[in-house]
Write a protein that holds these residues in place. Structure first.
Motif, mmCIF file in Angstrom:
data_model
loop_
_atom_site.group_PDB
_atom_site.id
_atom_site.type_symbol
_atom_site.label_atom_id
_atom_site.label_comp_id
_atom_site.label_asym_id
_atom_site.label_seq_id
_atom_site.Cartn_x
_atom_site.Cartn_y
_atom_site.Cartn_z
ATOM 1 N N LEU A 122 -0.184 2.541 3.107
ATOM 2 C CA LEU A 122 -0.143 1.444 2.710
ATOM 3 C C LEU A 122 -1.594 0.802 2.337
ATOM 4 N N ALA A 126 -2.959 0.588 -1.260
ATOM 5 C CA ALA A 126 -3.796 -0.857 -1.748
ATOM 6 C C ALA A 126 -5.123 -0.577 -2.347
ATOM 7 N N ARG A 135 0.659 3.761 -6.064
ATOM 8 C CA ARG A 135 1.502 2.268 -5.684
ATOM 9 C C ARG A 135 2.694 2.404 -7.019
ATOM 10 N N THR A 152 6.663 -4.458 8.307
ATOM 11 C CA THR A 152 6.146 -3.444 7.236
ATOM 12 C C THR A 152 7.145 -3.072 6.216
ATOM 13 N N GLU A 154 9.396 -4.965 5.110
ATOM 14 C CA GLU A 154 9.364 -6.231 3.921
ATOM 15 C C GLU A 154 8.380 -5.872 3.098
ATOM 16 N N ARG A 155 7.177 -5.800 3.568
ATOM 17 C CA ARG A 155 5.996 -5.505 2.727
ATOM 18 C C ARG A 155 6.275 -4.166 1.832
ATOM 19 N N LYS A 157 8.989 -3.611 0.296
ATOM 20 C CA LYS A 157 9.841 -4.012 -0.696
ATOM 21 C C LYS A 157 9.155 -5.114 -1.552
ATOM 22 N N PHE A 158 8.530 -6.173 -0.950
ATOM 23 C CA PHE A 158 8.274 -7.218 -1.755
ATOM 24 C C PHE A 158 6.649 -7.083 -2.257
ATOM 25 N N GLU A 159 5.880 -6.543 -1.806
ATOM 26 C CA GLU A 159 4.493 -6.172 -1.983
ATOM 27 C C GLU A 159 4.342 -4.915 -2.820
ATOM 28 N N PHE A 160 5.070 -3.727 -2.450
ATOM 29 C CA PHE A 160 4.953 -2.518 -3.058
ATOM 30 C C PHE A 160 6.134 -2.280 -3.827
ATOM 31 N N GLY A 161 7.026 -2.945 -4.025
ATOM 32 C CA GLY A 161 8.205 -2.657 -4.898
ATOM 33 C C GLY A 161 9.174 -1.754 -4.403
#
Length: 369
Positions: A122, A126, A135, A152, A154-155, A157-161
Motif C-alpha cells: 500500500l 500510494a 492502484r 488496514t 478498511e483502508r 476498501k475505502f482508500e484503495f477501492g
C-alpha cells in the motif's frame, strides 16, 4: 464450498524458500486446500536465483508449473487459467502489473489478490512505485486477501477501492511443525532473512543480550546477512535453514525471538509465520511489540520485549515451569485457530461469500511504470 474447486495461484516462488518467506505460507495453504479436495496449480516465474536453491521441486499437493514471460504465461497456461474457478495473484510477482491486466481479461472465474506484504504494497501503490500492483487494479479483484488485518482492511476498501478485503494470515502445518525431541542447545534463537529494518531490533533483543550473557548460547538462522556484522562469540550462525529443518531448530531453543518489520509494526495485525511455527513446536516466544499481537496471543501465552534489559530479565528470571506453561497455551491456540486447514477454510468461505457478477472493468493499458 460444496464442490471441489480448480484454483490457480501465481506467486513469488513455491519451489524455493531461499530468502523467500512466501514459500512457507503458500506451501501450508496449498497443502491444506489439496487435503480438503480442491485441485491446485501454482504458476511460478522461472528465475535463476530461485532455480539454484529449489528445495521443493515436485510437490505432492499441487501441480507446479513454470513460465518465462507474461506472453508465455498467457500462451502456455491459457487453458488452465480460463478453466479455473479461482485465479489468485500474489504480491511481488515479477511483472505483476502486466500479468494482472492480462489475466483480468482472460480469467472467467473469480479473480483474487493475495498480499503477503500488505503494508509495503500500500505504501508503494500510494506513491505509484509498485511494480506488481497498480492502484487502478485493486477494484479488479473479487477478493483482496491480506496478510494484515485490523484497520488496514478498511483502508483497502475505502482508500484503495477494494470490493472485498479479507484477512488471510499465515498458518502452520502441525504435521511438519511439532516438538522434535531434540535437546535444548540455545537459550534464545532467531530465524529470518536479513532485513535492514529488522536489524536494529535483532541487535537490541538478541545480540546485546548475548554480549551481556556470555555464558548463555544464542543462534541466528537466515540468509543474506552482511559480512560486516559483528556476531558475538556465543552466537551460532546458520546461513540457510530449509523448512524441513524448522521444527528441529525451534525445538532446540529455550526461547525463540520474533522480530517484525517496521511497516508491519506500524500497520499492526501482521503476525509472522515464525510465531505460529514456534508455538506449534512448543517453543516459548519472546516478541517485539505491535498493535494486534494480543488478538493472536494473549499475554499469558507470549513474552514481549522492547529492550535488551527486557530480554535479559526474561532469560534470567523466568522459571522453566512458567516458561513451559506459556508455551503450552500458545501451542493450543495455534492448533485451534492457525493451521493451514483453518486458513484454507477461511479462504474458500470468503470465495463463497463474494461470488457475484463481476463488473465491467477498465482494462486499458497503463503508461509505462
Amino acid at each position: 464450498m460444496t464442490k471441489p474447486l480448480d484454483i490457480v495461484f501465481l506467486g513469488l516462488s513455491l519451489s524455493s524458500s531461499w530468502g523467500n518467506g512466501h514459500a512457507t505460507t503458500f506451501r501450508g495453504l496449498l497443502r491444506a486446500l489439496n487435503t480438503l479436495g480442491h485441485r491446485v496449480t501454482f504458476l511460478e516465474r522461472d528465475v535463476p536465483w530461485y532455480a539454484r536453491h529449489r528445495d521443493l521441486r515436485d510437490p505432492d499437493f499441487c501441480r507446479l508449473r513454470y513460465y518465462g514471460t507474461v506472453d508465455e504465461l498467457c500462451r502456455k497456461h491459457k487453458r488452465v487459467l480460463q478453466r479455473a474457478d479461482v485465479v489468485v495473484v500474489g504480491s511481488f510477482v515479477p511483472e505483476g502489473r502486466a500479468i494482472i491486466d492480462a489475466l483480468a481479461s482472460l480469467c472467467t472465474g473469480q479473480f483474487c489478490f493475495y498480499d503477503i506484504d500488505t503494508p509495503v504494497t500500500l505504501a508503494r501503490v500510494a506513491e505509484d512505485d509498485c511494480d506488481y500492483l497498480a492502484r487502478r487494479q485493486i477494484p479488479y479483484f473479487d477478493v483482496y486477501f491480506s496478510f494484515t488485518g485490523g484497520p488496514t482492511l478498511e483502508r483497502l476498501k475505502f482508500e484503495f477501492g477494494a470490493r472485498r478485503a479479507e484477512p488471510l494470515y499465515c498458518s502452520v502445518d502441525p504435521e511438519w511443525h511439532h516438538r522434535s525431541g531434540n535437546a535444548i542447545e540455545w537459550d534464545l534463537g532467531y530465524l529470518g532473512t536479513y532485513s535492514p529494518d529488522r536489524q536494529q531490533t535483532l541487535e537490541a533483543l538478541l545480540l546485546e543480550p548475548a554480549r551481556r550473557l556470555p555464558d548463555r548460547r544464542f543462534v541466528v538462522a537466515g540468509s543474506q546477512y552482511p559480512h560486516d556484522i559483528a556476531w558475538p562469540d556465543n552466537v551460532t550462525r546458520i546461513e540457510h535453514l530449509p523448512p524441513a529443518e524448522h521444527a528441529g531448530f525451534y525445538s532446540r531453543q529455550r526461547y525463540t525471538l520474533n522480530v517484525t518489520r517496521t511497516s508491519m509494526i506500524a500497520a499492526g495485525w501482521s503476525p509472522s509465520v515464525r510465531l505460529f511455527e514456534a508455538a506449534a513446536c512448543g517453543t516459548p516466544i519472546i516478541s517485539d511489540r505491535w498493535p494486534g499481537l494480543d488478538s493472536f496471543f494473549p499475554t499469558s501465552a507470549i513474552q514481549t520485549a522492547g529492550s535488551a534489559d527486557d530480554v535479559t530479565e526474561i532469560l534470567l528470571a523466568k522459571s522453566d515451569r512458567a516458561r513451559l506453561r506459556m508455551a503450552r497455551q500458545a501451542h493450543s491456540l495455534v492448533l485451534a485457530r492457525h493451521t493451514g486447514t483453518a486458513r484454507a477454510r477461511e479462504f474458500t468461505s470468503a470465495l463463497t461469500q463474494s461470488r457475484q457478477i463481476r463488473p465491467v472493468l477498465d482494462l486499458g493499458v497503463e503508461s509505462a511504470a
